[in-house]
Design an enzyme around this catalytic site. Structure first.
Site, PDB file in Angstrom:
ATOM      1  N   SER A 255       0.871  -1.168   0.188  1.00 46.58           N
ATOM      2  CA  SER A 255       0.136  -0.072   0.295  1.00 46.58           C
ATOM      3  C   SER A 255       0.956   1.851   0.082  1.00 46.58           C
ATOM      4  O   SER A 255       2.158   1.377   0.204  1.00 46.58           O
ATOM      5  CB  SER A 255      -0.747   0.477   1.405  1.00 46.58           C
ATOM      6  OG  SER A 255       0.093   0.501   2.034  1.00 46.58           O
ATOM      7  N   LYS A 256       0.189   2.696  -0.357  1.00 46.62           N
ATOM      8  CA  LYS A 256       1.126   3.327  -0.708  1.00 46.62           C
ATOM      9  C   LYS A 256       1.254   4.444   0.524  1.00 46.62           C
ATOM     10  O   LYS A 256       2.247   4.941   0.794  1.00 46.62           O
ATOM     11  CB  LYS A 256       0.521   4.459  -1.701  1.00 46.62           C
ATOM     12  CG  LYS A 256      -0.756   4.624  -1.311  1.00 46.62           C
ATOM     13  CD  LYS A 256      -1.604   5.496  -2.228  1.00 46.62           C
ATOM     14  CE  LYS A 256      -3.164   6.242  -2.145  1.00 46.62           C
ATOM     15  NZ  LYS A 256      -4.040   6.407  -3.157  1.00 46.62           N
ATOM     16  N   ARG A 257       0.219   3.786   1.635  1.00 45.80           N
ATOM     17  CA  ARG A 257       1.088   4.281   3.215  1.00 45.80           C
ATOM     18  C   ARG A 257       2.121   3.577   3.407  1.00 45.80           C
ATOM     19  O   ARG A 257       2.881   4.032   4.466  1.00 45.80           O
ATOM     20  CB  ARG A 257       0.151   3.973   3.781  1.00 45.80           C
ATOM     21  CG  ARG A 257      -0.475   5.191   4.146  1.00 45.80           C
ATOM     22  CD  ARG A 257      -2.489   5.034   4.655  1.00 45.80           C
ATOM     23  NE  ARG A 257      -3.246   5.657   3.446  1.00 45.80           N
ATOM     24  CZ  ARG A 257      -3.886   3.963   2.980  1.00 45.80           C
ATOM     25  NH1 ARG A 257      -3.846   3.009   3.064  1.00 45.80           N
ATOM     26  NH2 ARG A 257      -4.929   4.422   1.792  1.00 45.80           N
ATOM     27  N   LYS A 258       2.584   2.473   3.040  1.00 44.38           N
ATOM     28  CA  LYS A 258       3.957   2.012   3.373  1.00 44.38           C
ATOM     29  C   LYS A 258       5.003   2.209   2.313  1.00 44.38           C
ATOM     30  O   LYS A 258       6.785   2.747   2.383  1.00 44.38           O
ATOM     31  CB  LYS A 258       3.798   0.626   4.001  1.00 44.38           C
ATOM     32  CG  LYS A 258       3.175  -0.049   4.631  1.00 44.38           C
ATOM     33  CD  LYS A 258       3.243  -0.839   5.469  1.00 44.38           C
ATOM     34  CE  LYS A 258       1.839  -1.038   7.272  1.00 44.38           C
ATOM     35  NZ  LYS A 258       1.763  -2.531   7.254  1.00 44.38           N
TER      36      LYS A 258
END
Ligand code: GLU
Length: 488
Positions: A255-258
Site C-alpha cells: 500500500s502506498k501508505r507504507k
C-alpha cells in the site's frame, strides 16, 4: 505475429496513479505473449465514470511505455477489435445484456439504494454476508415493462444458481471451488446504461479473442460470475491465472501508505525501467543465486507459468535498489549512461521548468544545484533543524499541518499547480491558519530548506507520487521531534 497464437491483455482502470502492481501484471501478460508467439493487448477499463479520468489514462499508457511493455493493440495504436477503451464501446454491451434478460439469465431490478442499504444492514445484523435478496427477480413481465416505460430507474442483475458450487482450474491456484451461495446477483448494467466491470470485461475478452486472462488475485472470487456469464452467452471462458498480490516486506498488502507504489515515483527517482522489469520478472521465474540480472529477452527465455510462487511477491525496495545499481554500473556503457541521465532529467520537463523558475533567482549558474537540486534528488530527508527554524510554528503544529495536508492532497483528481494551491488554501481555511503558516513546513518537506523555488510550481513538477513520499518522510521527522520533546 501469429493470428492464432495466445492473446493476452492488461486491462487497467484509469482511476489513480499507475501502480507497480499494474506493471507486474502487465509484465506477466507480456512475457506470456512473447514466450508463446502471442499478442499483448492494452484495454482501458473505464466503466467507473466517476473515478476514471483522461489524466490517469494518459499516465497509465505513459508508465507502461516507460516500462518497455509495448502492446500490439490498444487505444492509441488501434487494432482489429477496437475500440480499446470501454467508454467508447457502450453500445456494444447492450445486446449481450438484452440476450441475458431474454433468456431468463438476468432480470431488471428497481430496488432503490435506500432499500438495498436497509437490506444489507439487516443481513449484517444477522451476521450474514450482504447479498441481493432477489426481490425483483420475481416481478411479472408486464410490471417490469410498465415500470421501465414509466422511466423508473433500474439496473440489470444476473441470476446465480442457489445450490452447488463453481469449479474451475486456475493457472496459479490449481483447482478452485467456490459455492454459488457465496456469489452475489451481480449488477451487469448500471442505471446510467453503462455496464459494470464484470459484464464489460467478459464481453470484451470474448470479442477481443482473449485466450488467457492473467490478473491480480483479488479477482479470483469474481471468476464464478464471469464463468456464469460466459455460459449464459454460450461462450467458452478463457484460461485464468490469478497472480499473488504484491506485498510490503512485512507481508501486508502493498500500500502506498507504507511504500511508494506509483510507477512514476520510480521513474522520477531514476530507476531504470530495465531494472524494475528485472525485479518484477524475478517473481515469475526460477533462478539460482547469482543469476538475478536479466534483461527482457532473458526473462522471456526463462518464463514458465509452472514456476510461479503463490506465497506473494514481496516488494523489497532494497533488492530493487541493488538491482538498479547493478544495472547502472554493469549494463550501461559510458555514453548510454550519460544519455539516460539527460533523458531522466528531462522527464516531465523537470529540468526545463526548474531552470525557468530559477532564472530570476540566481546571480550565477553555480547556484543552480543547491537551488533546484531537490527537484531531482532521491531519498530527501529534511533535517530537524530546518523544521525547528520555522518561526512561530512549533513541531506539534507542524505535525498537525503535515497530517492534515496529506489526505487533502490525496483527494485531488487532477494534479497541477492551481489545484494544489486551492487545496492548500482550503486546508489553511479549515485549520483557521494563514496560508503562510501551512506552506512553510511544506517548503521544508519538499526541498529540505525554507528558501527554494515557489512551492506550488515545485509540487507540480515533483508530481503526486514524489510529493506523497516527501510528506510522509517529513511527517516521520517531525513526529520524532515531537516525541523527543515529550520525553524531556
Ligand atoms: N480493470 C481491472 C483492474 O483494474 C482489470 C481486471 C482484469 O484484468 O480482469 O484490475
Amino acid at each position: 505475429m501469429s493470428e492464432t497464437g495466445p492473446r493476452l491483455r492488461i486491462a487497467p482502470s484509469p482511476t489513480g496513479e499507475p501502480h507497480v502492481g499494474t506493471a507486474y501484471t502487465a509484465l506477466f501478460n507480456y512475457l506470456f505473449a512473447k514466450k508463446t508467439g502471442g499478442t499483448f493487448i492494452l484495454r482501458i477499463e473505464d466503466t467507473d465514470a466517476t473515478r476514471s479520468t483522461p489524466e490517469f489514462e494518459e499516465k497509465v499508457l505513459e508508465a507502461l511505455k516507460w516500462c518497455g511493455l509495448e502492446w500490439a493493440e490498444g487505444p492509441d495504436v488501434g487494432g482489429p477489435y477496437g475500440p480499446y477503451r470501454q467508454s467508447d464501446r457502450k453500445d456494444i454491451y447492450k445486446p449481450f445484456v438484452d440476450k441475458l434478460v431474454e433468456n431468463g439469465h438476468a432480470f431488471h431490478c428497481f430496488c432503490t439504494p435506500e432499500r438495498l442499504e436497509l437490506m444489507r444492514a439487516g443481513q449484517r445484523a444477522e451476521g450474514k454476508a450482504p447479498k441481493y435478496d432477489g426481490l425483483c427477480m420475481h416481478l411479472k413481465a408486464e410490471e417490469v415493462k410498465a415500470r421501465i416505460d414509466a422511466g423508473e430507474p433500474h439496473v440489470v442483475r444476473m441470476k446465480v444458481p442457489t445450490e452447488g458450487s463453481c469449479k474451475f482450474t486456475d493457472g496459479v491456484y490449481g483447482d478452485v471451488e467456490i459455492p454459488w451461495d457465496a456469489v452475489d446477483m451481480q449488477v451487469l448494467l448500471k442505471a446510467d446504461g453503462m455496464p459494470t466491470y464484470h459484464m464489460a470485461n467478459v464481453v470484451d475478452d470474448h470479442l477481443m479473442k482473449i485466450t488467457h486472462v492473467a490478473r491480480g488475485e483479488e479477482w479470483l472470487a469474481s471468476v464464478p460470475k464471469h464463468i456464469l456469464i460466459y455460459q449464459y452467452l454460450g461462450l467458452e471462458p478463457p484460461t485464468f491465472f490469478h497472480l499473488p498480490l504484491m506485498k510490503n516486506p512485512d507481508r501486508t498488502k502493498l500500500s502506498k501508505r507504507k511504500n511508494p507504489t506509483s510507477i512514476s515515483y520510480y521513474s522520477a527517482l531514476g530507476y531504470l525501467p530495465e531494472a524494475l522489469m528485472n525485479f518484477l520478472g524475478l517473481f515469475f521465474i526460477q533462478i539460482s543465486e547469482g543469476e538475478e540480472m536479466m534483461d527482457m529477452d532473458e526473462l522471456i527465455a526463462k518464463f514458465d507459468t509452472d514456476n510461479l510462487n503463490k506465497s506473494g511477491a514481496v516488494f523489497d525496495t532494497q533488492k530493487l535498489d541493488w538491482l538498479n545499481g547493478r544495472w547502472l554500473r554493469e549494463k550501461l556503457s559510458e555514453d548510454d549512461f550519460i544519455l539516460r541521465v539527460a533523458r531522466w532529467a528531462a522527464e516531465n520537463e523537470r529540468m526545463k521548468k526548474g531552470l525557468t523558475l530559477s532564472q530570476s533567482r540566481i546571480s550565477k549558474l553555480g547556484e543552480l544545484p543547491s537551488l533546484m537540486g531537490f527537484l531531482l534528488q532521491s531519498d530527501l530527508v529534511p533535517a530537524e533543524a530546518a523544521f525547528a527554524g520555522i518561526k512561530k510554528t512549533n513541531p506539534e503544529e507542524i505535525l498537525d499541518i503535515l497530517r492534515t495536508v496529506q489526505p487533502a492532497l490525496e483527494k485531488l483528481v487532477e494534479w497541477n499547480m492551481d489545484n494544489v494551491e486551492a487545496c492548500l488554501r482550503q486546508v489553511a481555511d479549515d485549520m483557521g491558519k494563514k496560508l503562510r503558516t501551512v506552506v512553510a513546513p511544506l517548503f521544508v518537506a519538499m526541498s529540505g530548506t525554507s528558501r527554494s523555488l515557489p512551492l506550488f510550481d515545485s509540487m507540480e513538477i515533483l508530481g503526486r507520487a514524489v510529493v506523497r513520499q516527501r510528506l510522509k518522510v517529513a511527517e516521520q521527522v517531525v513526529a520524532g521531534m515531537v516525541a523527543a520533546s515529550a520525553e524531556k
